[in-house]
Design a protein around this motif. Structure first.
Motif, PDB file in Angstrom:
ATOM      1  N   LEU A 256     -10.211  35.439  47.209  1.00  0.00           N
ATOM      2  CA  LEU A 256      -9.083  34.843  48.008  1.00  0.00           C
ATOM      3  C   LEU A 256      -7.913  35.785  48.557  1.00  0.00           C
ATOM      4  CD1 LEU A 256      -8.781  31.702  45.351  1.00  0.00           C
ATOM      5  CD2 LEU A 256      -9.899  32.047  47.465  1.00  0.00           C
ATOM      6  N   CYS A 257      -8.128  37.000  48.350  1.00  0.00           N
ATOM      7  CA  CYS A 257      -7.097  37.955  48.946  1.00  0.00           C
ATOM      8  C   CYS A 257      -7.793  38.759  50.203  1.00  0.00           C
ATOM      9  CB  CYS A 257      -6.914  39.123  47.999  1.00  0.00           C
ATOM     10  SG  CYS A 257      -6.100  38.732  46.492  1.00  0.00           S
ATOM     11  N   ARG A 258      -8.812  38.071  50.586  1.00  0.00           N
ATOM     12  CA  ARG A 258      -9.602  38.518  51.831  1.00  0.00           C
ATOM     13  C   ARG A 258      -9.976  37.184  52.722  1.00  0.00           C
ATOM     14  NH1 ARG A 258     -14.771  42.849  51.674  1.00  0.00           N
ATOM     15  NH2 ARG A 258     -14.503  43.689  53.634  1.00  0.00           N
ATOM     16  N   GLY A 259      -8.969  36.740  53.353  1.00  0.00           N
ATOM     17  CA  GLY A 259      -9.296  35.554  54.146  1.00  0.00           C
ATOM     18  C   GLY A 259      -9.374  35.710  55.685  1.00  0.00           C
ATOM     19  N   PHE A 260     -10.153  35.181  56.543  1.00  0.00           N
ATOM     20  CA  PHE A 260     -10.538  35.092  57.808  1.00  0.00           C
ATOM     21  C   PHE A 260     -10.154  33.675  58.511  1.00  0.00           C
ATOM     22  CE2 PHE A 260     -12.842  38.402  55.730  1.00  0.00           C
ATOM     23  CZ  PHE A 260     -12.547  39.587  56.482  1.00  0.00           C
ATOM     24  N   ARG A 261      -9.750  33.887  59.629  1.00  0.00           N
ATOM     25  CA  ARG A 261      -9.645  32.611  60.464  1.00  0.00           C
ATOM     26  C   ARG A 261     -10.956  31.971  60.832  1.00  0.00           C
ATOM     27  NH1 ARG A 261      -5.170  30.000  61.980  1.00  0.00           N
ATOM     28  NH2 ARG A 261      -3.355  31.207  61.626  1.00  0.00           N
ATOM     29  N   CYS A 262     -11.617  30.929  60.808  1.00  0.00           N
ATOM     30  CA  CYS A 262     -12.661  30.202  61.098  1.00  0.00           C
ATOM     31  C   CYS A 262     -12.928  30.582  62.589  1.00  0.00           C
ATOM     32  CB  CYS A 262     -12.885  29.192  60.356  1.00  0.00           C
ATOM     33  SG  CYS A 262     -14.365  28.138  60.971  1.00  0.00           S
ATOM     34  N   PRO A 263     -13.986  31.000  62.832  1.00  0.00           N
ATOM     35  CA  PRO A 263     -14.455  31.017  64.377  1.00  0.00           C
ATOM     36  C   PRO A 263     -14.424  29.423  65.049  1.00  0.00           C
ATOM     37  CG  PRO A 263     -15.830  32.570  63.194  1.00  0.00           C
ATOM     38  CD  PRO A 263     -15.252  31.579  62.203  1.00  0.00           C
TER      39      PRO A 263
END
Length: 360
Positions: A256-263
């Motif tokens: 949970l410290c490595r999140g990205f925006r969903c394409p």
């Protein structure tokens, strides 16, 4: 040496802390520290005075010799001078012998040295050139192997003690606690008291009798870094691979410290599956819309992450040399902001450890 056995450790712990804690040997971790009774969140598990404190002594010619050795031969003397100073400041009068021709070393009691040597360090199979150099240049009577053992014990077990001047402290019971990125205890110094260098251990959550007591070897901010970054830091600074409940193969849930925006939906709801190979991001599923990331998008997101990390590393180097006002230009700022998930166009974060760094 005989003082490494667990009976010696528990005899010391019983004398200093009573039945609060106990040392045990395990096959996977070696010696660990267990709670001897139940503790509730916020309880003080124990308080402990330091075995030894070592601070940089810029006015001491012996310390200046070590600094000069590090400057003139960085391939051999590659550690920070303070590590070497800690090692030679843990010698007895007999070990020091005639000592340095300039400056001086303050000896410790044999018991103090034995307690330091009891702390974790790998057996010395081959004496290092560092230790040989220290013995030769400081005119020590101590065998180089002893200096090597003290050096490793300090590197792997010390606690930061002061910033001005920089200093380290060694503690006995505290040094038998293992690391966890989800620790059940936290420590601090007894600042504002008559004995400010006392180590105070606090329960971070409820701890039952015979539970293992763990602290973080990383600073609090470091616990917010991604698993891959935490593991790299611990491997570099403490020479071990973290396999705790947040970093090991049995980690439950994504990082949970490595999140990205969903394409697909642009929500920050895609999280790296955890401490596994980077390609596994392709199997991640958005928590918002349920869309799978896929191979192509995973490569794009990881490339954006790598680009941001590269820019931040470069920024760190430039700021250290020139100051932030002279480093950040408008195009660089816009490029960096474009990678951050704080904006809809960004890919990395905002629930990601890297976007916090520009503001810290």
């Amino acid at each position: 040496m005989e003082d490494w056995n667990v009976d010696f450790v528990n005899k010391y712990l019983q004398k200093v802390h009573g039945d609060k804690v106990q040392c045990k040997v395990t096959e996977t971790k070696g010696r660990i520290l267990l709670a001897g009774r139940n503790f509730r969140k916020g309880d003080v598990l124990f308080e402990e005075r330091p075995l030894h404190i070592v601070t940089a002594d810029e006015k001491n010619d012996a310390y200046k010799i070590i600094k000069r050795l590090c400057k003139n031969d960085p391939e051999t003397m590659y550690q920070d001078p303070l590590w070497y100073w800690a090692a030679v400041s843990s010698l007895t009068s007999e070990d020091i012998g005639g000592g340095p021709k300039k400056g001086s070393l303050t000896p410790v009691a044999r018991e103090t040295q034995q307690n330091i040597l009891c702390l974790y360090h790998e057996p010395i199979d081959e004496v290092s050139d560092e230790a040989k150099t220290l013995v030769r240049e400081l005119n020590l009577k101590a065998p180089p192997k002893l200096v090597d053992e003290l050096l490793r014990a300090w590197i792997l077990n010390c606690f930061d003690h002061s910033e001005t001047p920089p200093g380290y402290a060694s503690y006995f019971g505290a040094s038998f606690m293992s690391h966890s990125c989800d620790p059940n205890a936290i420590w601090h110094f007894a600042e504002g008291t008559a004995q400010e260098d006392t180590f105070v251990l606090i329960a971070r959550r409820d701890i039952e009798a015979w539970d293992e007591i763990c602290i973080s070897y990383l600073p609090e901010q470091g616990l917010l870094h991604a698993a891959v970054a935490r593991k790299a830091e611990l491997r570099s600074s403490k020479s071990f691979v973290c396999t705790c409940e947040r970093c090991g193969p049995g980690a439950s849930g994504p990082d949970l410290c490595r999140g990205f925006r969903c394409p697909s939906c642009t929500a920050c709801a895609v999280f790296h599956p955890g401490p596994v190979d980077g390609s596994a991001l392709s199997a991640a599923v958005c928590r918002g819309c349920g869309a799978a990331v896929g191979e192509a998008e995973a490569r794009r997101l990881l490339a954006a992450e790598a680009d941001l990390e590269r820019l931040l590393k470069l920024l760190d180097e430039k700021v250290e040399k020139r100051g932030i006002a002279k480093v950040l230009k408008e195009p660089e700022v816009q490029h960096m902001l474009g990678l951050l998930g704080d904006t809809a166009a960004g890919s990395v974060g905002p629930q990601h450890w890297l976007p916090d760094r520009p503001w810290s």
